[in-house]
Write an enzyme that holds these catalytic residues in place. Structure first.
Site, PDB file in Angstrom:
ATOM      1  CE  LYS A  22      -2.860   0.509   3.649  1.00  0.00           C
ATOM      2  NZ  LYS A  22      -2.861   2.031   4.431  1.00  0.00           N
ATOM      3  CB  SER A  23       3.447   2.033   1.722  1.00  0.00           C
ATOM      4  OG  SER A  23       2.771   1.860   2.984  1.00  0.00           O
ATOM      5  N   GLY A  95      -4.440   7.551   5.874  1.00  0.00           N
ATOM      6  CA  GLY A  95      -4.413   8.339   6.521  1.00  0.00           C
ATOM      7  C   GLY A  95      -2.881   8.789   5.678  1.00  0.00           C
ATOM      8  CG  ASP A 315       1.393  -0.264   9.768  1.00  0.00           C
ATOM      9  OD1 ASP A 315       0.556   0.556  10.146  1.00  0.00           O
ATOM     10  OD2 ASP A 315       1.326   0.204   8.081  1.00  0.00           O
ATOM     11  NE  ARG A 346      -4.614  -0.608  13.423  1.00  0.00           N
ATOM     12  CZ  ARG A 346      -3.996  -0.274  12.746  1.00  0.00           C
ATOM     13  NH1 ARG A 346      -3.154  -0.402  11.459  1.00  0.00           N
ATOM     14  NH2 ARG A 346      -4.468  -0.078  11.227  1.00  0.00           N
TER      15      ARG A 346
HETATM   16  C1  S3P Z   1       2.276   4.975   6.531  1.00  0.00           C
HETATM   17  C2  S3P Z   1       3.375   5.026   7.315  1.00  0.00           C
HETATM   18  C3  S3P Z   1       2.974   4.401   8.859  1.00  0.00           C
HETATM   19  C4  S3P Z   1       1.574   3.618   8.841  1.00  0.00           C
HETATM   20  C5  S3P Z   1       0.657   3.416   7.440  1.00  0.00           C
HETATM   21  C6  S3P Z   1       1.115   3.579   6.064  1.00  0.00           C
HETATM   22  C7  S3P Z   1       3.141   4.861   5.057  1.00  0.00           C
HETATM   23  O1  S3P Z   1       2.133   5.239   9.266  1.00  0.00           O
HETATM   24  O2  S3P Z   1       0.696   3.075  10.112  1.00  0.00           O
HETATM   25  O3  S3P Z   1       0.299   2.590   7.455  1.00  0.00           O
HETATM   26  O4  S3P Z   1       2.488   4.992   4.270  1.00  0.00           O
HETATM   27  O5  S3P Z   1       3.895   6.757   5.497  1.00  0.00           O
HETATM   28  P1  S3P Z   1       3.036   6.778  10.500  1.00  0.00           P
HETATM   29  O6  S3P Z   1       3.923   7.069   9.209  1.00  0.00           O
HETATM   30  O7  S3P Z   1       1.716   7.745  11.091  1.00  0.00           O
HETATM   31  O8  S3P Z   1       3.934   6.306  11.164  1.00  0.00           O
END
Ligand code: S3P
Length: 434
Positions: A22-23, A95, A315, A346
């Site tokens: 996903k990232s 997010g 995660d 969570r």
């Molecule tokens: C992500 C960073 C993480 C992770 C999120 C995806 C990203 O969040 O928990 O699912 O793609 O950069 P944080 O950067 O707030 O830790």
């Protein structure tokens, strides 16, 4: 909203291709949109979160074809080619989309407004708004949460920034803003976070941008379209790794999973607990380390999770909690307060759900203690959080009855084929009637 029921199973076996990371998928869309020329992405995640990012760029005039069998063709608008979105941009549950886009849009010469679903509108945005404001951005939030109104401002200026929270989303937002700033932006992390943005900057700048001892960026970098392939998501693989570990007699192969060292602490944690996970065919694809994983069932023991693994595996704690509940003894995690501001709180969601299933779990401000035991049955709240829902589906494998998981529809945000893939290796999950 959809609820699901997970029932006990025998051994899990076979081969499972987990969905794309996903990232990395989000970032491939973002950089493809900003690059000059065409970017072809294969094996992009078609989960709702990434589709929110795709829709956002379409609303800013970027031509994106697909996803078609996991392929996207992005005709890059160039760094200065984005257009003002006609309406507010709704980023759903994502997010990553809202935080990365707030950095990018802070540097544009137009006004934009970013919002999302009920869960996203509760998530803290001060962590991006504050440093972006220090760069000269003008952003109004609703008491630190979305919607975010990003006003046209004078040109941003680079800052030196010591990150107060370990967050790749914040780091990435500042790197994207830094692409539009006058002077250099320097970011210091006390705890390293996932470095997909940096790897992509290196790729899209054809090596012009390079990782150094500090994370730094300036506006001179040119981005050129790339062909890239997204690896399987280790965060999605984690559900199947834990399921196969705790179901006796299991033997499962997961080809093509990303094992970026800033993301793979889940493997180290599971191994410390006694898991039998084999890594083979390590390779580099589109600048990201990838491998095949083989997991066989094993007896787990409780551990104190090393503090320096926490950010790297942030995660994976929902499903690590299920591993802990299936282990002998106590597993303790601390220093994980960030878990309280994810798609749900969570820590509270895990402890409540485990309690429903008869597992002894104690909540702390920044973590939890979980004592291994036998899973009962019952109806568990997911609080609309995809990873909480999938974690309790894994618990259902060992339940003494069934585990029903409420509000599981958001599984679509990261793992759209979770039910069919999990069932294909022997899990027993169905959509609950009604
Ligand atoms: C992500 C960073 C993480 C992770 C999120 C995806 C990203 O969040 O928990 O699912 O793609 O950069 P944080 O950067 O707030 O830790």
């Amino acid at each position: 909203m959809l609820s699901i029921t997970s029932s006990p199973v025998q051994a899990l076996s076979g081969t499972a291709i987990v969905p794309a990371d996903k990232s990395i998928s989000h970032r491939s869309v973002i950089f493809g949109a900003l690059a000059d020329g065409v970017t072809e992405v294969t094996n992009v995640l078609t989960g709702e979160d990434v589709l929110s990012t795709v829709a956002a760029f379409r609303s800013m005039g970027v031509l994106i074809e697909g996803p078609d069998s996991g392929r996207l063709r992005i005709s890059g608008a160039g760094k200065f080619g984005l257009q003002a979105p006609g309406n507010e941009v709704d980023l759903g549950n994502s997010g990553t989309s809202i935080r990365l886009l707030s950095g990018l849009l802070a540097g544009q010469r137009f006004h934009s407004r970013l919002t999302g679903d009920e869960s996203l509108r509760r998530r803290p945005m001060g962590r991006v708004v504050d440093p972006l404001t220090a760069m000269g951005a003008v952003i109004q939030s609703s008491e630190g949460c979305p919607p975010l109104d990003i006003r046209r401002s004078k040109r941003l200026t680079g800052i030196e920034y010591q990150m107060p929270v370990a967050s790749a989303q914040v780091k990435s937002a500042l790197l994207l803003a830094g692409l539009y700033a006058e002077g250099e932006t320097l970011i210091y992390e006390s705890t390293p976070t996932r470095d997909h943005t940096e790897r992509m900057l290196a790729g899209f700048s054809n090596g012009q941008w390079q990782a150094g001892s500090a994370i730094r960026i300036n506006g001179d970098i040119a981005l050129a379209g790339q062909c890239l392939e997204v690896p399987g998501d280790i965060s999605s693989a984690a559900f199947l790794l834990v399921a196969a570990t705790i179901c006796p007699g299991s033997d499962l192969l997961l080809p093509g999973v990303g094992i970026n060292p800033t993301r793979s602490a889940v493997l180290a944690i599971l191994r410390l607990m006694g898991a039998d996970i084999e890594i083979s065919s390590e390779r580099l694809e589109s600048n990201e380390p990838v491998c095949d994983l083989r997991v066989r069932s094993a007896s787990l023991r409780g551990i104190d999770i090393p503090a320096d693994f926490v950010a790297n595996a942030i995660d994976e704690f929902p499903v690590l909690a299920i591993a802990a509940a299936a282990a002998s003894g106590v597993t303790r995690v601390r220093g994980a307060r960030e878990l309280r501001v994810k798609e749900s709180d969570r820590i509270a969601a895990i402890v409540q759900g485990l309690g429903t299933l008869g597992i002894d779990a104690v909540e702390y401000l920044d973590g939890m203690d979980i004592t291994g035991g036998a899973f009962g049955s019952g109806s568990v709240e997911s609080f609309g959080d995809h990873r909480i829902a999938m974690a309790f589906a894994v618990a259902g494998c060992l339940s003494d009855g069934t585990v029903e998981i409420q509000e599981a529809g958001n599984i679509r945000t990261s793992f759209p084929n979770f039910l069919s893939l999990a069932n294909s290796i022997g899990m027993n999950i169905s959509e609950s009637p009604g």
